[in-house]
Each structure stands twice: as C-alpha cells, then as structure tokens.
Design an enzyme around this catalytic site. Structure first.
Site, PDB file in Angstrom:
ATOM      1  N   ASP A  12       0.843  -1.192   0.000  1.00 13.30           N
ATOM      2  CA  ASP A  12       0.000   0.000   0.000  1.00 13.30           C
ATOM      3  C   ASP A  12       0.885   1.251   0.000  1.00 13.30           C
ATOM      4  OD1 ASP A  12      -1.873   1.958   0.453  1.00 13.30           O
ATOM      5  OD2 ASP A  12      -2.257   1.387   2.548  1.00 13.30           O
TER       6      ASP A  12
ATOM      7  N   ASN B 154      -0.099   4.456  -0.601  1.00 12.24           N
ATOM      8  CA  ASN B 154      -0.710   5.732  -0.175  1.00 12.24           C
ATOM      9  C   ASN B 154      -1.387   5.624   1.186  1.00 12.24           C
ATOM     10  OD1 ASN B 154      -2.853   4.187  -0.896  1.00 12.24           O
ATOM     11  ND2 ASN B 154      -3.829   5.702  -2.212  1.00 12.24           N
TER      12      ASN B 154
ATOM     13  N   ASP C  54      -1.886  -1.052  -3.914  1.00 11.09           N
ATOM     14  CA  ASP C  54      -2.160  -0.286  -5.131  1.00 11.09           C
ATOM     15  C   ASP C  54      -1.035  -0.457  -6.156  1.00 11.09           C
ATOM     16  OD1 ASP C  54      -0.107   1.447  -4.074  1.00 11.09           O
ATOM     17  OD2 ASP C  54      -1.667   2.241  -2.742  1.00 11.09           O
TER      18      ASP C  54
ATOM     19  N   ASP D  86      -5.612  -9.898 -15.585  1.00 10.70           N
ATOM     20  CA  ASP D  86      -6.747 -10.808 -15.451  1.00 10.70           C
ATOM     21  C   ASP D  86      -7.810 -10.324 -16.425  1.00 10.70           C
ATOM     22  OD1 ASP D  86      -8.410 -12.787 -14.131  1.00 10.70           O
ATOM     23  OD2 ASP D  86      -7.167 -12.420 -12.362  1.00 10.70           O
TER      24      ASP D  86
ATOM     25  N   ASP E  15     -10.393 -15.591 -16.706  1.00 12.71           N
ATOM     26  CA  ASP E  15     -11.247 -16.048 -15.620  1.00 12.71           C
ATOM     27  C   ASP E  15     -12.298 -17.029 -16.160  1.00 12.71           C
ATOM     28  OD1 ASP E  15     -11.871 -15.263 -12.759  1.00 12.71           O
ATOM     29  OD2 ASP E  15     -13.841 -14.924 -13.658  1.00 12.71           O
TER      30      ASP E  15
ATOM     31  N   GLU F 251      -8.198 -20.083 -16.658  1.00 11.03           N
ATOM     32  CA  GLU F 251      -8.662 -20.746 -15.434  1.00 11.03           C
ATOM     33  C   GLU F 251      -9.772 -21.693 -15.883  1.00 11.03           C
ATOM     34  OE1 GLU F 251     -10.921 -19.891 -11.184  1.00 11.03           O
ATOM     35  OE2 GLU F 251     -11.452 -18.753 -12.959  1.00 11.03           O
TER      36      GLU F 251
ATOM     37  N   HIS G 139      -5.822 -17.081  -4.989  1.00  9.83           N
ATOM     38  CA  HIS G 139      -6.646 -16.202  -4.163  1.00  9.83           C
ATOM     39  C   HIS G 139      -8.016 -16.781  -3.820  1.00  9.83           C
ATOM     40  CE1 HIS G 139      -7.943 -15.784  -8.232  1.00  9.83           C
ATOM     41  NE2 HIS G 139      -8.991 -15.094  -7.864  1.00  9.83           N
ATOM     42  N   ASP G 140      -8.334 -17.952  -4.362  1.00  6.65           N
ATOM     43  CA  ASP G 140      -9.650 -18.539  -4.090  1.00  6.65           C
ATOM     44  C   ASP G 140      -9.582 -19.712  -3.112  1.00  6.65           C
ATOM     45  OD1 ASP G 140     -11.004 -16.864  -5.879  1.00  6.65           O
ATOM     46  OD2 ASP G 140     -10.578 -18.184  -7.570  1.00  6.65           O
TER      47      ASP G 140
END
Ligand code: GLC
Length: 546
Positions: free
Chosen positions: A33, A35, A41, A110, A211, A268, A333-334
């Site tokens: 991060d 900011n 980000d 993605d 995806d 995927e 991430h799943d």
C-alpha cells in the site's frame, strides 16, 4: 556442444517467455500500500518490482485492477477501459508496465470474459428494456411457470437466474447476481469485447489470465442440468460449462492474440469437483487452436503423499497435447494457501520447501502466489472482519476466501510493512517472525529455497525444457525424477516423510549436490545408494572428476 537440432529448439524456445519464465501472482489489494489507505495499489507494486526481480520472477499476473464496484473484489468489472481509483490511474498502470519491461518482467492482466458487473454501462442499457439494442449482449430469458427458466445453479450455490421486475424476464449469472453473464453468441458484443482486449494489447500487456474461460458459452436450448440424488444444487454442469462453442471462442481469441508478438493466454478452467486434468488440458494447444497455458488445480487438492503427488503429476502430463505445454500451481486467491492446507498436517515449513522445489523442478511453467515464497499461511479471519461475499453468505460452515488474501508480510514493523494504516484485512499474527526482511537474512528460509531454485532454473535448461523421468514414484515416501535435456541430467529427490529414507541411483558415475535443504552444496557422492534426510529436498547432477 549441443547438437544442431537441440540447439535450434533451445534458441527458438528461449524466446517463449511463458514457457521458461517463473510467474508471480499478485493480489493487488494485499501486496503493498503506497498511499496508506489500507489497500494495496499500483504504485505499491512498482515499489516492489526490485524485490520481484531479485527473487528471479520473469512475469507477474495481476488479479483485476479495472474499475469495479468491488463486490467480488474486481472480478465484477464496470469499465474495462479504466483503472479502479483504489489502485491508481491509467498513468500509474502505464508506468508499472514500463517499469516491468525495463526489468525484463512481463505483465499479465486478469480478464473476465464470462460476466461484467451489473454496474457496467452495457448491463444498464441491456436491462433498461426488452428492445434495447444491447438486450442480447447478456443472457435474458422468460420464466417457466412462474419460476426460473431452468434448473441451473451458480458457482455460489444459489439459483443462476435473477428476476428483473422492470422487463419481466430473468438474467443469467454464473456467480453472484451482481455479475451478469455476457452472451458470447452475440457477435456485436464479441467484437466490442475484443476491442477492449486490443486496447490492452496495444498498450503492451504481455498476456491475459482468463477467468472461468470454460464457462463462457451456454447451451443454446437452455436444457436442465442433470442432478444427483434429486438434490437441485448437486448438479452436473453439462449445459452451462465446457460447451463446444467455448472452444470456438477461445480459438478466435487466440487468433487475435497471435496478431501481436509474444503474447499469451492462460485459462482458469473451473471444474467441480476439482481435479479434472483432462478438461483443463482440452483447452491447450501451442498451435492456433487453443490456450497457451491452462490451470489444472488437481495438485492443490492432494493429500500429503509422494505417491498421490506422483499420480497427479503423471495424469496432468498424460493429458497435455503433444503441442501443448503444462503449467503448475499450488495456491491462489480462491483456495487455501498451500502452507497450511489441512491435508498437510504438521511440519509445514519443511513441506513448504519440498513444495517449492517440486513446483520449480517439475515440467511446466510455475506460478507462485504472493507470500507463498515465505511460506505465508491462511489468515484467521473473525466474522466481523469478513470481506468476501462468499464468507458472509456461508459463515460459519465456509468462512470464505479472505484467509488466502491477507496482507503481504514484508517486515516486522507496524502492519508488517504493508501499510501505515489499518489494512483492509487483518494481518496474520505470525508476521513478526515470518516476513521477507527476516527470511532474506536466514540461510535456511523458505524464501532462500525459492531464490536458489529459481537461480538453478536459469542455469540449467533441463529444469525448464528437460523431459520428466520419474525413478521413485512415491511407494517409499520418496518422489524422485530426472530432468534431462541434451547433456544435462539432473536428479531431483523429495522425501515426503519425517524419517530417514534411501534411494538407489543406478548409474555408474559420481553425483554432486546442486541443492539440498539438509547438506552442503558441491559435495560429491560416490555411492549408488544414498541416504536421504527426513523431509529433504535434494538436487544432484552427475559429476566427472577431472
Ligand atoms: C474466478 C476467480 C474468482 C471469482 C470468480 C468470478 O474463479 O478466480 O475470484 O470470484 O472467478 O469471477
């Protein structure tokens, strides 16, 4: 000297970056991060590119950063042409791309083709009236006897149809109702979508992770799916996934990608229950027909057993078409992070190192999920902190996917060095003693294993292009295989057991240690039977004394 044929292949294939490269998957919200708003980000990623370069990464894949209401954290896109303000602006993205390329790192975006957000302008138009020109860009149907048009269930476990009062029809959503499915049978929509893809290719992105690409086309007749034991949500997704026309769309997409130099598409392939190597491989081809790479998630669901891993890898390779190329993945991430998948049991640090060596030395492009390189584990997320809509819906039976998305652990400072502000998800409690800064100075850390093996991959073509020749298939708890390419001949030995083990190397030469989690590098062994330490990962090369 290499013979001419091998030499030519080598020269040709060295340019195919997605075959030899190590790819790193970044979940942008959780990486760094810059900011201090608590959310990772684009500028944050830029600041960490040198770390990735030092790790030996050749390409990064970013989970979605396009404009989105963030209902499904970016997998619900409202504008494919812009960057979501939480991540930055288009200038930031262009800088990221440039900074990646300056370091010879490729960038994969993605791409969500199956659906958009319900906040996308196309959907707003489409849902405005029965006669709107974009009505057919999504999948709208009349109900059947006051019910949904058919029995399809979404991947979130509910009905896949949402009733729209204004137009008295239902629209299809393979995920949440906030993610309406696009109609890939509509050519106008396809052209508009392909233009979006061109936009990013023209900017210079190197490829796309697609995806749920196997969902994109649905049965023309919208037939009911067969159900098991009369239970509506236990259905075989015969008519809404892997339809023949999906392959045709993939072929068209491949044609588009191939208009540009050196780009790639990775799919995927979402299959339930997981572990369907055959379906994943059916989308592959190096020719004009299919995807460059496809994910088979089978290995992620295997119990900790050398023979289970062996069978799984063998099955994957068996289905890869002769002109196709495998890729390998252990976390994303799943799903549960590989580190503390319940199937692992204990001794996870040792197992994480074995997994690292396996991932980077079996045949196929390796994908590392951010934090995997330091053995990050699942987060413990309390109900009040849950962000994932799946976790909210199914708590406490299923606590959702947040556990695999906790902030990257950079150092032992406040918020693990991820942000000066409260992170969007709680940190893992172990960050003070498990972080990048610390593992960089520990000689036996998980991070060091990743770094060392990636270096070996760059040095020995056998680890990239070599044939995979197993010699121990797990019966004794050892998985061992040669990787052979021209004159290179490396032997990888992985002891899955917490006990001493042994292996017979039936060759009449000495062996030198290239890597080991337990012994000195460069040590030479004369014996043809080697004793292997508990949970040892070992790489040997034949050695000729001078
Ligand atoms: C894929 C993504 C997942 C997302 C879903 C819907 O499976 O990996 O995060 O929720 O598609 O887009």
């Amino acid at each position: 000297m290499l013979n001419l044929k091998t030499n030519n292949i080598l020269i040709k294939e060295q340019f195919v970056w997605w075959k030899h490269g190590v790819i790193y998957h970044i979940y942008p919200r959780s990486f760094y991060d810059s900011n201090n708003d608590g959310i990772g980000d684009i500028q944050g990623i830029i600041q960490k590119l040198d770390y990735l370069k030092d790790l030996g990464i050749d390409a990064i894949w970013l989970s979605p950063i396009y404009e989105s209401p963030q209902y499904d954290f970016g997998y619900d896109i409202s504008d494919y042409y812009s960057i979501d303000p939480i991540f930055g602006v288009m200038d930031d993205f262009e800088t990221l791309l440039q900074e990646c390329h300056n370091r010879n790192i490729r960038l994969i975006m993605d791409l969500i083709m199956n659906h958009t957000s319900n906040q996308h302008a196309w959907f707003k138009e489409s849902s405005s009236s029965l006669t709107n020109p974009k009505r057919d860009w999504y999948i709208w149907k009349d109900g059947k006897n006051g019910n949904a048009p058919n029995n399809w269930i979404s991947a979130t476990g509910s009905k896949a149809w949402e009733y729209d009062e204004q137009t008295n029809q239902y629209y299809l959503h393979s995920f949440f109702k906030e993610q309406p499915d696009l109609n890939w049978r509509n050519e106008e929509m396809r052209e508009a979508f392909f233009n979006e893809i061109r936009f990013w290719l023209d900017l210079g992105v190197d490829g796309f992770r697609l995806d749920v690409i196997n969902f994109i086309v649905k049965d023309k007749k919208f037939r009911d799916n067969p159900v098991f034991m009369g239970v509506p949500f236990l259905q075989k997704h015969l008519y809404n996934r892997n339809r023949p026309k999906s392959y045709k769309i993939v072929k068209k997409l491949r044609k588009l990608i191939d208009e540009y130099d050196n780009r790639m598409i990775l799919g995927e392939i979402y299959v339930m229950p997981p572990g369907d190597a055959e379906t994943a491989a059916s989308y592959l081809s190096s020719g004009e027909k299919g995807l460059n790479l496809a994910f088979d998630f089978s290995l992620i669901f295997k119990r900790w057993s050398a023979s289970a891993y062996y069978k799984c890898i063998k099955r994957w390779y068996k289905h890869i078409p002769t002109d196709g190329w495998p890729c390998n993945v252990l976390s994303n991430h799943d799903l549960n992070r590989s580190y503390n998948r319940s199937l692992f049991g204990s001794n996870n640090n040792e197992k994480a190192k074995i997994c690292a060596v396996l991932l980077l030395t079996i045949k196929g492009t390796p994908f590392i999920y951010y934090g995997e390189e330091i053995g990050m584990q699942n987060g413990e997320i309390e109900k009040k902190d849950i962000q994932d809509p799946l976790g909210k819906k199914f708590w406490p039976i299923y606590k959702g996917r947040d556990k695999a998305r906790t902030p990257m652990q950079w150092n032992a400072n406040i918020n693990a060095g991820f942000s000066n502000n409260k992170p969007w998800l709680p940190l893992n409690s172990d960050y003070k003693f498990k972080n990048v800064e610390l593992q960089d100075i520990q000689i036996d850390s998980v991070l060091k294993v990743y770094k060392n093996i990636i270096k070996l991959r760059k040095k020995f073509s056998a680890l990239v292009y070599g044939d995979w020749k197993p010699i121990e298939k797990g019966e004794k708890g050892i998985l061992a295989y040669y990787r052979i390419f021209d004159k290179e001949n490396l032997l990888i030995i992985l002891n899955f057991r917490n006990s001493y083990n042994s292996i017979n190397i039936d060759v009449d030469c000495f062996h030198k240690v290239l890597f080991s989690t337990h012994r000195e590098i460069d040590k030479v062994y004369l014996e043809s039977t080697l004793s292997i330490f508990p949970y040892e990962a070992l790489i040997l090369a034949p050695y000729k004394p001078i």
